[in-house]
Design a protein around this motif. Sequence first.
Motif, mmCIF file in Angstrom:
data_model
loop_
_atom_site.group_PDB
_atom_site.id
_atom_site.type_symbol
_atom_site.label_atom_id
_atom_site.label_comp_id
_atom_site.label_asym_id
_atom_site.label_seq_id
_atom_site.Cartn_x
_atom_site.Cartn_y
_atom_site.Cartn_z
ATOM 1 N N SER A 18 -4.775 17.587 2.234
ATOM 2 C CA SER A 18 -5.500 17.764 3.490
ATOM 3 C C SER A 18 -6.349 16.542 3.773
ATOM 4 O O SER A 18 -7.068 16.071 2.881
ATOM 5 C CB SER A 18 -6.418 18.995 3.413
ATOM 6 N N CYS A 19 -6.288 16.048 5.006
ATOM 7 C CA CYS A 19 -7.117 14.907 5.406
ATOM 8 C C CYS A 19 -8.568 15.371 5.524
ATOM 9 O O CYS A 19 -8.865 16.584 5.464
ATOM 10 C CB CYS A 19 -6.614 14.313 6.716
ATOM 11 N N ALA A 20 -9.486 14.430 5.707
ATOM 12 C CA ALA A 20 -10.903 14.754 5.792
ATOM 13 C C ALA A 20 -11.209 15.743 6.924
ATOM 14 O O ALA A 20 -11.993 16.673 6.752
ATOM 15 C CB ALA A 20 -11.718 13.475 5.963
ATOM 16 N N THR A 21 -10.566 15.555 8.065
ATOM 17 C CA THR A 21 -10.798 16.438 9.204
ATOM 18 C C THR A 21 -10.318 17.862 8.917
ATOM 19 O O THR A 21 -11.038 18.832 9.141
ATOM 20 C CB THR A 21 -10.092 15.897 10.477
ATOM 21 N N CYS A 22 -9.091 17.964 8.393
ATOM 22 C CA CYS A 22 -8.529 19.300 8.112
ATOM 23 C C CYS A 22 -9.232 19.978 6.949
ATOM 24 O O CYS A 22 -9.326 21.213 6.906
ATOM 25 C CB CYS A 22 -7.034 19.193 7.856
ATOM 26 N N SER A 23 -9.746 19.217 5.998
ATOM 27 C CA SER A 23 -10.484 19.795 4.867
ATOM 28 C C SER A 23 -11.780 20.433 5.315
ATOM 29 O O SER A 23 -12.275 21.368 4.678
ATOM 30 C CB SER A 23 -10.794 18.712 3.824
ATOM 31 N N GLN A 24 -12.350 19.950 6.428
ATOM 32 C CA GLN A 24 -13.609 20.479 6.955
ATOM 33 C C GLN A 24 -13.431 21.804 7.673
ATOM 34 O O GLN A 24 -14.395 22.543 7.872
ATOM 35 C CB GLN A 24 -14.241 19.474 7.928
ATOM 36 N N HIS A 61 0.846 -1.189 0.000
ATOM 37 C CA HIS A 61 0.000 0.000 0.000
ATOM 38 C C HIS A 61 0.883 1.240 0.000
ATOM 39 O O HIS A 61 2.108 1.146 0.042
ATOM 40 C CB HIS A 61 -0.954 0.001 1.202
ATOM 41 N N HIS A 62 0.251 2.402 -0.013
ATOM 42 C CA HIS A 62 0.990 3.661 -0.035
ATOM 43 C C HIS A 62 0.504 4.561 1.095
ATOM 44 O O HIS A 62 -0.322 4.139 1.907
ATOM 45 C CB HIS A 62 0.841 4.304 -1.410
ATOM 46 N N HIS A 63 1.011 5.791 1.138
ATOM 47 C CA HIS A 63 0.706 6.668 2.270
ATOM 48 C C HIS A 63 0.320 8.073 1.820
ATOM 49 O O HIS A 63 0.740 8.539 0.759
ATOM 50 C CB HIS A 63 1.919 6.724 3.213
ATOM 51 N N PHE A 64 -0.476 8.724 2.657
ATOM 52 C CA PHE A 64 -0.951 10.086 2.444
ATOM 53 C C PHE A 64 -0.569 10.901 3.666
ATOM 54 O O PHE A 64 -0.858 10.501 4.799
ATOM 55 C CB PHE A 64 -2.477 10.096 2.281
ATOM 56 N N LYS A 65 0.091 12.038 3.448
ATOM 57 C CA LYS A 65 0.463 12.929 4.558
ATOM 58 C C LYS A 65 -0.391 14.186 4.473
ATOM 59 O O LYS A 65 -0.428 14.862 3.444
ATOM 60 C CB LYS A 65 1.930 13.313 4.484
ATOM 61 N N CYS A 66 -1.100 14.482 5.565
ATOM 62 C CA CYS A 66 -1.855 15.724 5.643
ATOM 63 C C CYS A 66 -0.869 16.851 5.942
ATOM 64 O O CYS A 66 -0.147 16.804 6.942
ATOM 65 C CB CYS A 66 -2.927 15.647 6.738
ATOM 66 N N THR A 67 -0.834 17.836 5.064
ATOM 67 C CA THR A 67 0.112 18.936 5.245
ATOM 68 C C THR A 67 -0.337 19.915 6.323
ATOM 69 O O THR A 67 0.443 20.749 6.768
ATOM 70 C CB THR A 67 0.331 19.689 3.918
ATOM 71 N N ALA A 68 -1.577 19.773 6.792
ATOM 72 C CA ALA A 68 -2.069 20.643 7.861
ATOM 73 C C ALA A 68 -1.749 20.066 9.236
ATOM 74 O O ALA A 68 -1.105 20.725 10.054
ATOM 75 C CB ALA A 68 -3.572 20.864 7.708
ATOM 76 N N CYS A 69 -2.178 18.826 9.493
ATOM 77 C CA CYS A 69 -1.986 18.235 10.830
ATOM 78 C C CYS A 69 -0.773 17.309 10.909
ATOM 79 O O CYS A 69 -0.431 16.834 11.989
ATOM 80 C CB CYS A 69 -3.242 17.483 11.263
ATOM 81 N N GLN A 70 -0.116 17.032 9.788
ATOM 82 C CA GLN A 70 1.088 16.203 9.704
ATOM 83 C C GLN A 70 0.839 14.706 9.922
ATOM 84 O O GLN A 70 1.770 13.922 9.963
ATOM 85 C CB GLN A 70 2.182 16.679 10.681
ATOM 86 N N GLN A 71 -0.417 14.291 10.070
ATOM 87 C CA GLN A 71 -0.727 12.873 10.246
ATOM 88 C C GLN A 71 -0.453 12.119 8.945
ATOM 89 O O GLN A 71 -0.622 12.667 7.862
ATOM 90 C CB GLN A 71 -2.199 12.708 10.659
ATOM 91 N N VAL A 72 -0.018 10.879 9.069
ATOM 92 C CA VAL A 72 0.223 10.022 7.908
ATOM 93 C C VAL A 72 -0.810 8.905 7.924
ATOM 94 O O VAL A 72 -1.028 8.265 8.958
ATOM 95 C CB VAL A 72 1.654 9.440 7.930
#
Length: 126
Positions: free
Chosen positions: A119-125, A78-89
């Motif tokens: 941006s993750c779902a939380t940060c996009s909101q 699998h691969h990974h997504f980094k939220c540039t707002a909260c830094q979560q991977v």
Amino acid sequence: MVQRRNTPQRRVIESILEQSSSPMLPKELHEKVQETMPKLGIATIFRALKDLVDQGSARAVNVPGVASRYETGKRVHHHHFKCTACQQVYCIEGCPGNLDSLLGPGFELLDHDIALFGSCATCSQK
């Protein structure tokens, strides 16, 4: 390779990695382990992670711009997504495949790791 003992500490660390839905920082892993083993030190976490990676039971996740995180070695590719707002991977299931088509003549693809940023779902909101 030296075979390490399967200690209670190592079993707890491996279990937490298996249950986590995203790669964990050693500090996050340490905090979670301390819920059941309050006296376990961070040095033990680092030693266990090194051993688990060496034996294939864990995998280091290296996403540009963030510290190495760790996940179970039992996950499928699998691969990974980094939220540039909260830094979560986050883990992104699946793979686009057919990456050989991106290479020029004479190149041979042996492995790949894709990191997506946004941006993750939380940060996009927000």
